[in-house]
Scaffold this active site. Structure first.
Site, PDB file in Angstrom:
ATOM      1  N   GLU A 167     -16.424   5.254   6.184  1.00 22.99           N
ATOM      2  CA  GLU A 167     -15.490   4.816   7.237  1.00 22.99           C
ATOM      3  C   GLU A 167     -15.495   5.826   8.374  1.00 22.99           C
ATOM      4  OE1 GLU A 167     -11.451   4.614   5.703  1.00 22.99           O
ATOM      5  OE2 GLU A 167     -11.606   6.568   4.754  1.00 22.99           O
ATOM      6  N   LYS A 225      -2.750   6.712   1.414  1.00 20.80           N
ATOM      7  CA  LYS A 225      -2.553   7.004   2.842  1.00 20.80           C
ATOM      8  C   LYS A 225      -1.562   8.159   2.939  1.00 20.80           C
ATOM      9  CE  LYS A 225      -2.201   4.490   7.181  1.00 20.80           C
ATOM     10  NZ  LYS A 225      -3.407   5.021   7.794  1.00 20.80           N
ATOM     11  N   ARG A 235       0.838  -1.210   0.000  1.00 20.05           N
ATOM     12  CA  ARG A 235       0.000   0.000   0.000  1.00 20.05           C
ATOM     13  C   ARG A 235       0.870   1.256   0.000  1.00 20.05           C
ATOM     14  NH1 ARG A 235      -4.494   0.413   4.592  1.00 20.05           N
ATOM     15  NH2 ARG A 235      -2.675   0.902   5.861  1.00 20.05           N
TER      16      ARG A 235
HETATM   17  N1  PXG Z   1      -9.356   4.318   7.321  1.00 21.09           N
HETATM   18  C1  PXG Z   1      -8.570   5.379   7.615  1.00 21.09           C
HETATM   19  C2  PXG Z   1      -8.943   6.727   7.138  1.00 21.09           C
HETATM   20  C3  PXG Z   1      -7.387   5.177   8.352  1.00 21.09           C
HETATM   21  O1  PXG Z   1      -6.608   6.223   8.629  1.00 21.09           O
HETATM   22  C4  PXG Z   1      -7.918   2.806   8.465  1.00 21.09           C
HETATM   23  C5  PXG Z   1      -9.054   3.072   7.720  1.00 21.09           C
HETATM   24  C6  PXG Z   1      -7.594   1.388   8.827  1.00 21.09           C
HETATM   25  O2  PXG Z   1      -6.548   0.894   8.006  1.00 21.09           O
HETATM   26  P1  PXG Z   1      -5.611  -0.303   8.480  1.00 21.09           P
HETATM   27  O3  PXG Z   1      -4.763  -0.602   7.303  1.00 21.09           O
HETATM   28  O4  PXG Z   1      -4.819   0.209   9.648  1.00 21.09           O
HETATM   29  O5  PXG Z   1      -6.483  -1.424   8.852  1.00 21.09           O
HETATM   30  C7  PXG Z   1      -7.063   3.878   8.820  1.00 21.09           C
HETATM   31  C8  PXG Z   1      -5.883   3.626   9.713  1.00 21.09           C
HETATM   32  C9  PXG Z   1      -5.629   6.695  14.556  1.00 21.09           C
HETATM   33  C10 PXG Z   1      -4.890   6.422  13.261  1.00 21.09           C
HETATM   34  O6  PXG Z   1      -5.086   7.418  15.430  1.00 21.09           O
HETATM   35  C11 PXG Z   1      -5.431   5.638  12.223  1.00 21.09           C
HETATM   36  C12 PXG Z   1      -4.679   5.435  11.049  1.00 21.09           C
HETATM   37  C13 PXG Z   1      -3.459   6.020  10.964  1.00 21.09           C
HETATM   38  C14 PXG Z   1      -2.957   6.772  11.970  1.00 21.09           C
HETATM   39  C15 PXG Z   1      -3.658   6.980  13.147  1.00 21.09           C
HETATM   40  O7  PXG Z   1      -6.750   6.217  14.728  1.00 21.09           O
HETATM   41  N2  PXG Z   1      -5.036   4.737   9.917  1.00 21.09           N
END
Ligand code: PXG
Length: 318
Positions: A195, A162, A63
């Site tokens: 989301e 991301k 990713r």
């Molecule tokens: N959607 C978004 C917008 C994200 O930022 C996820 C889904 C889940 O993705 P993964 O690959 O981790 O299953 C994310 C995750 C926080 C935080 O503090 C969350 C994320 C990055 C940094 C901090 O909640 N990303």
């Protein structure tokens, strides 16, 4: 006499990887001319290590490179080299359970937008502990609201990238907090649920099927989301990736969020509507357990084993 505190890394302090070097956290700084800082011009990944293994390392790196490809950011290391750097960062900090952040910023340029002025992208890797939601949310579930802040549409900044631009997501967090809720759930411009501020969303409908929004609606295609889909299907659940609205949320039997940091967290109220019985449901609880077992036993080994013996890394009682 001052008391010397021994921290979790054996008194050494957190060591951060910056462009091929390891420096103590206090000295880990970037230029104020870095376009990651000036413009959010960069990308990142958040990963977890469980029990001496980095979970879904390849998926996160894929990713990262896909995000880089879209924004034409030249990562100065190969995927194999970043993988090694991430593993080494966890080793240097003597961790077996960790949250790992990989950041690739466009690098230092001048005050203009032009990315060509940034001669080299910077790679930063942090391995540290993470504060999750409080334990009570996992046991009792959390309250969420749908927010007025919409997800970006794919013809602006693609949500599947991301990127270091998280202002929209932070506005969601602020909106939720202002309303006294823990999490905010975003809709896209057509009113479909997409989301939360930093996690993907699943519902269980009245037939017992799991439903999660498809990637094309505008989500970050979460590594945790994809793992949960796989785990649920392996356990015989029907999992559908299809659009749904706030109505489907309100009448869902169960709802939960997924993310690397959050793992699986039950949602028991949305916009003051009680979801299901108002407690974490059986499907959610089952998948929380299955995910935890899966994450504890799969991943890339951080500390190589020599004839069955561990060669380094602080061993924790199991
Ligand atoms: N959607 C978004 C917008 C994200 O930022 C996820 C889904 C889940 O993705 P993964 O690959 O981790 O299953 C994310 C995750 C926080 C935080 O503090 C969350 C994320 C990055 C940094 C901090 O909640 N990303």
């Amino acid at each position: 006499m001052p008391v010397r505190r021994i921290d979790q890394t054996g008194g050494m302090g957190i060591q951060i990887y910056i462009d091929g070097r390891f420096v103590p956290k206090e000295q880990a700084t970037v230029s104020v001319y870095d376009h990651g800082f000036l413009y959010g011009d960069g990308i990142f990944e958040g990963l977890r290590a469980y029990n001496g293994r980095i979970f879904k390392l390849r998926e996160h790196l894929e990713r990262l490179y896909e995000s880089a490809h879209h924004v034409m950011l030249d990562i100065p290391l190969s995927m194999e080299e970043i993988k090694e750097a991430a593993l080494e960062t966890v080793r240097r900090n003597n961790l077996r359970d960790a949250y790992i952040r990989i950041i690739v910023s466009r690098g230092a340029g001048d005050l203009g937008l032009d990315p060509k002025k940034c001669s080299r992208a910077s790679i930063i890797i942090i391995a540290d502990k993470i504060t999750l939601f409080p334990q009570e949310f996992y046991e009792q579930g959390l309250k969420a609201i749908t927010v007025a802040t919409r997800q970006r549409i794919s013809d602006t900044l693609e949500p599947r990238i991301k990127s270091l631009n998280y202002l929209n997501n932070i506005l969601v967090k602020i909106e939720a907090a202002n309303a006294g809720a823990v999490e905010g759930i975003m809709l896209n411009n057509q009113g479909y649920v997409v989301e939360s501020s930093g996690a993907n969303i699943f519902i269980v409908d009245k037939s017992g099927s799991l439903i999660t929004p498809p990637a094309y609606l505008g989500i970050l295609e979460g590594v945790t989301r994809n793992a949960v889909i796989e785990i649920a299907r392996d356990s015989g659940f029907t999992v559908l990736e299809k659009p749904f609205t706030r109505h489907d949320l309100y009448i869902a039997r169960e709802c939960f969020l997924t993310g690397t940091a959050a793992e699986l967290v039950p949602v028991i109220s949305i916009d003051s509507r009680i979801i299901g019985e108002g407690v974490p449901g059986p499907v959610t609880r089952r998948l929380m357990r299955d995910y935890s077992e899966y994450a504890q036993s799969n991943g890339t080994e951080i500390y190589p084993q020599v004839s069955g013996k561990q060669v380094s890394g602080k061993k924790e009682a199991r």
